[in-house]
Design a protein around this motif. Structure first.
Motif, PDB file in Angstrom:
ATOM      1  N   GLY A 127       0.791  -1.218   0.000  1.00 26.98           N
ATOM      2  CA  GLY A 127       0.000   0.000   0.000  1.00 26.98           C
ATOM      3  C   GLY A 127       0.824   1.269   0.000  1.00 26.98           C
ATOM      4  N   THR A 128       2.118   1.172  -0.328  1.00 24.93           N
ATOM      5  CA  THR A 128       2.981   2.348  -0.399  1.00 24.93           C
ATOM      6  C   THR A 128       3.615   2.425  -1.783  1.00 24.93           C
ATOM      7  OG1 THR A 128       4.985   1.195   0.343  1.00 24.93           O
ATOM      8  CG2 THR A 128       3.536   2.113   2.049  1.00 24.93           C
ATOM      9  N   ILE A 129       4.047   3.610  -2.179  1.00 24.63           N
ATOM     10  CA  ILE A 129       4.701   3.745  -3.473  1.00 24.63           C
ATOM     11  C   ILE A 129       6.044   3.029  -3.472  1.00 24.63           C
ATOM     12  CG2 ILE A 129       3.524   5.881  -4.075  1.00 24.63           C
ATOM     13  CD1 ILE A 129       6.034   7.424  -3.269  1.00 24.63           C
ATOM     14  N   GLU A 130       6.669   2.942  -2.301  1.00 25.01           N
ATOM     15  CA  GLU A 130       7.937   2.211  -2.207  1.00 25.01           C
ATOM     16  C   GLU A 130       7.729   0.727  -2.524  1.00 25.01           C
ATOM     17  OE1 GLU A 130       8.312   5.960  -0.058  1.00 25.01           O
ATOM     18  OE2 GLU A 130       6.845   4.327   0.101  1.00 25.01           O
ATOM     19  N   HIS A 131       6.645   0.180  -2.015  1.00 25.54           N
ATOM     20  CA  HIS A 131       6.338  -1.231  -2.272  1.00 25.54           C
ATOM     21  C   HIS A 131       6.056  -1.463  -3.761  1.00 25.54           C
ATOM     22  CE1 HIS A 131       4.886  -5.273  -1.669  1.00 25.54           C
ATOM     23  NE2 HIS A 131       3.703  -4.968  -2.137  1.00 25.54           N
ATOM     24  N   ILE A 132       5.305  -0.557  -4.370  1.00 26.25           N
ATOM     25  CA  ILE A 132       4.970  -0.689  -5.782  1.00 26.25           C
ATOM     26  C   ILE A 132       6.230  -0.595  -6.638  1.00 26.25           C
ATOM     27  CG2 ILE A 132       3.855   0.513  -7.715  1.00 26.25           C
ATOM     28  CD1 ILE A 132       1.538   1.119  -5.776  1.00 26.25           C
ATOM     29  N   LEU A 188      11.409   4.780 -10.846  1.00 23.00           N
ATOM     30  CA  LEU A 188       9.971   4.593 -10.636  1.00 23.00           C
ATOM     31  C   LEU A 188       9.490   5.390  -9.430  1.00 23.00           C
ATOM     32  CD1 LEU A 188       9.745   0.738 -11.269  1.00 23.00           C
ATOM     33  CD2 LEU A 188       8.996   2.558 -12.816  1.00 23.00           C
ATOM     34  N   LEU A 189      10.277   5.420  -8.384  1.00 25.62           N
ATOM     35  CA  LEU A 189       9.916   6.199  -7.203  1.00 25.62           C
ATOM     36  C   LEU A 189       9.831   7.694  -7.528  1.00 25.62           C
ATOM     37  CD1 LEU A 189      11.784   4.581  -4.178  1.00 25.62           C
ATOM     38  CD2 LEU A 189       9.315   5.005  -4.390  1.00 25.62           C
ATOM     39  N   MET A 190      10.772   8.155  -8.351  1.00 20.06           N
ATOM     40  CA  MET A 190      10.743   9.570  -8.752  1.00 20.06           C
ATOM     41  C   MET A 190       9.470   9.887  -9.523  1.00 20.06           C
ATOM     42  SD  MET A 190      14.711  10.151  -9.908  1.00 20.06           S
ATOM     43  CE  MET A 190      14.382  11.822 -10.484  1.00 20.06           C
ATOM     44  N   LEU A 191       9.062   8.977 -10.404  1.00 26.24           N
ATOM     45  CA  LEU A 191       7.818   9.185 -11.162  1.00 26.24           C
ATOM     46  C   LEU A 191       6.609   9.205 -10.244  1.00 26.24           C
ATOM     47  CD1 LEU A 191       8.398   6.884 -14.283  1.00 26.24           C
ATOM     48  CD2 LEU A 191       8.403   9.386 -14.233  1.00 26.24           C
ATOM     49  N   LEU A 192       6.571   8.294  -9.287  1.00 26.72           N
ATOM     50  CA  LEU A 192       5.434   8.214  -8.388  1.00 26.72           C
ATOM     51  C   LEU A 192       5.366   9.428  -7.445  1.00 26.72           C
ATOM     52  CD1 LEU A 192       5.598   4.419  -7.526  1.00 26.72           C
ATOM     53  CD2 LEU A 192       3.719   5.566  -8.687  1.00 26.72           C
ATOM     54  N   ARG A 193       6.522   9.891  -7.028  1.00 27.69           N
ATOM     55  CA  ARG A 193       6.538  11.033  -6.108  1.00 27.69           C
ATOM     56  C   ARG A 193       6.208  12.345  -6.817  1.00 27.69           C
ATOM     57  NH1 ARG A 193      12.045   8.825  -3.231  1.00 27.69           N
ATOM     58  NH2 ARG A 193      11.012   7.574  -1.614  1.00 27.69           N
ATOM     59  N   SER A 194       6.446  12.411  -8.116  1.00 23.47           N
ATOM     60  CA  SER A 194       6.206  13.648  -8.850  1.00 23.47           C
ATOM     61  C   SER A 194       4.850  13.662  -9.539  1.00 23.47           C
ATOM     62  CB  SER A 194       7.300  13.845  -9.914  1.00 23.47           C
ATOM     63  OG  SER A 194       7.251  12.797 -10.890  1.00 23.47           O
ATOM     64  N   ARG A 195       4.013  12.654  -9.291  1.00 24.07           N
ATOM     65  CA  ARG A 195       2.707  12.594  -9.950  1.00 24.07           C
ATOM     66  C   ARG A 195       1.857  13.774  -9.502  1.00 24.07           C
ATOM     67  NH1 ARG A 195       2.307   9.884  -5.328  1.00 24.07           N
ATOM     68  NH2 ARG A 195       0.331   9.972  -4.189  1.00 24.07           N
ATOM     69  N   LYS A 205      -0.922   6.545 -16.355  1.00 26.91           N
ATOM     70  CA  LYS A 205       0.070   7.532 -16.789  1.00 26.91           C
ATOM     71  C   LYS A 205       1.454   7.173 -16.263  1.00 26.91           C
ATOM     72  CE  LYS A 205       0.947  12.497 -17.047  1.00 26.91           C
ATOM     73  NZ  LYS A 205       0.461  13.864 -16.707  1.00 26.91           N
ATOM     74  N   PHE A 206       1.517   6.674 -15.052  1.00 20.01           N
ATOM     75  CA  PHE A 206       2.791   6.244 -14.469  1.00 20.01           C
ATOM     76  C   PHE A 206       3.432   5.148 -15.314  1.00 20.01           C
ATOM     77  CE2 PHE A 206       4.321   2.678 -11.717  1.00 20.01           C
ATOM     78  CZ  PHE A 206       5.594   3.172 -11.472  1.00 20.01           C
ATOM     79  N   ILE A 207       2.659   4.153 -15.707  1.00 22.65           N
ATOM     80  CA  ILE A 207       3.190   3.063 -16.527  1.00 22.65           C
ATOM     81  C   ILE A 207       3.613   3.595 -17.899  1.00 22.65           C
ATOM     82  CG2 ILE A 207       2.639   0.850 -17.617  1.00 22.65           C
ATOM     83  CD1 ILE A 207       0.609   0.421 -15.301  1.00 22.65           C
ATOM     84  N   HIS A 208       2.824   4.508 -18.431  1.00 21.16           N
ATOM     85  CA  HIS A 208       3.162   5.130 -19.715  1.00 21.16           C
ATOM     86  C   HIS A 208       4.535   5.799 -19.648  1.00 21.16           C
ATOM     87  CE1 HIS A 208       2.295   7.062 -23.579  1.00 21.16           C
ATOM     88  NE2 HIS A 208       2.688   8.205 -23.051  1.00 21.16           N
ATOM     89  N   GLN A 209       4.826   6.452 -18.547  1.00 27.18           N
ATOM     90  CA  GLN A 209       6.110   7.128 -18.378  1.00 27.18           C
ATOM     91  C   GLN A 209       7.219   6.161 -17.971  1.00 27.18           C
ATOM     92  OE1 GLN A 209       4.748   9.922 -15.427  1.00 27.18           O
ATOM     93  NE2 GLN A 209       4.419  11.547 -16.935  1.00 27.18           N
ATOM     94  N   ALA A 210       6.853   5.059 -17.331  1.00 28.86           N
ATOM     95  CA  ALA A 210       7.861   4.096 -16.883  1.00 28.86           C
ATOM     96  C   ALA A 210       8.447   3.290 -18.036  1.00 28.86           C
ATOM     97  CB  ALA A 210       7.240   3.146 -15.851  1.00 28.86           C
TER      98      ALA A 210
END
Length: 218
Positions: free
Chosen positions: A92-97, A209-216, A163-168
């Motif tokens: 349930g955290t972005i770190e886990h994902i 990936l963490l950078m993308l998730l944190r900047s969403r 969108k995250f996957i699109h950028q990943a």
């Protein structure tokens, strides 16, 4: 199975068996050759014990074969990702994902090899019909994976994860060859004074990936 057996195949089941046999042969070859560009129709026909004309009944080019293998690899990866998302203490955290994403992708080197060349190589010699099927396959996998991420972390919408996957994807495409340089480049990068230019695929992918998730967008 022998070539003559394949020549006699007529039913839908037999045709699907031929197609599956070709894909399995392609996978076997890809384990042996260092470069996916080296997989040609001649080699595939030889490995599958089929004639070239029979191979062309199912795939118009070696690129079409590789695109099909790539979609299958994505589907296998998604199953493994779903299992990884259900494990761990930080669910349930972005770190886990990010960790589950990078770990499961890194565990499938064939997927990484094919992803790294599909926009520049694999999409260059296939029919529009084949391309449409490939793109729809990718879109379905992306949307389903976004739902998996959303179910793991409901505070982020499925559309935001799409969108995250699109950028990943471009991150994955670029990091694999950078993390697996040729022989001469690898020897040069082994120098202590060039350590800053080295890439570690799994670690750098997770950080990206963490950078993308944190900047969403919020």
């Amino acid at each position: 199975m022998t070539t003559s057996t394949y020549l006699r195949a007529r039913s839908a089941e037999q045709k699907e068996e031929r197609r599956r046999h070709l894909l399995d042969a392609a996978r076997s070859l890809l384990l042996e050759i260092p470069d996916v560009h080296d997989l040609g129709i001649n080699e595939l026909a030889r490995c599958a014990e089929m004639t070239k004309s029979n191979v062309y009944r199912y795939f118009e080019s070696s690129e079409a074969v590789l695109l099909t293998v790539l979609v299958e690899e994505f589907m296998i990866w998604r199953t493994e990702l779903r299992a990884a998302l259900s494990r761990g203490r930080r669910r349930g955290t972005i770190e886990h994902i990010a960790r589950a994403f990078s770990a499961t992708v890194s565990a499938r080197p064939l997927l990484c090899r094919l992803v790294s060349v599909f926009p520049s190589i694999l999409e260059r010699n296939v029919s529009a019909e084949r391309m449409v099927g490939f793109k729809h396959g990718l879109l379905n996998i992306r949307n389903e994976t976004a739902l998996d991420f959303h179910n793991c972390m409901p505070s982020i919408s499925a559309s935001a994860f799409e969108k995250f996957i699109h950028q990943a994807l471009p991150l994955l495409i670029g990091l694999w060859p950078l993390s697996n340089p040729g022989t001469v480049a690898a020897e040069v990068l082994a120098r202590p004074d060039l350590a800053a230019l080295r890439y570690d695929f799994r670690q750098d992918l997770e950080e990206g990936l963490l950078m993308l998730l944190r900047s969403r967008p919020s």
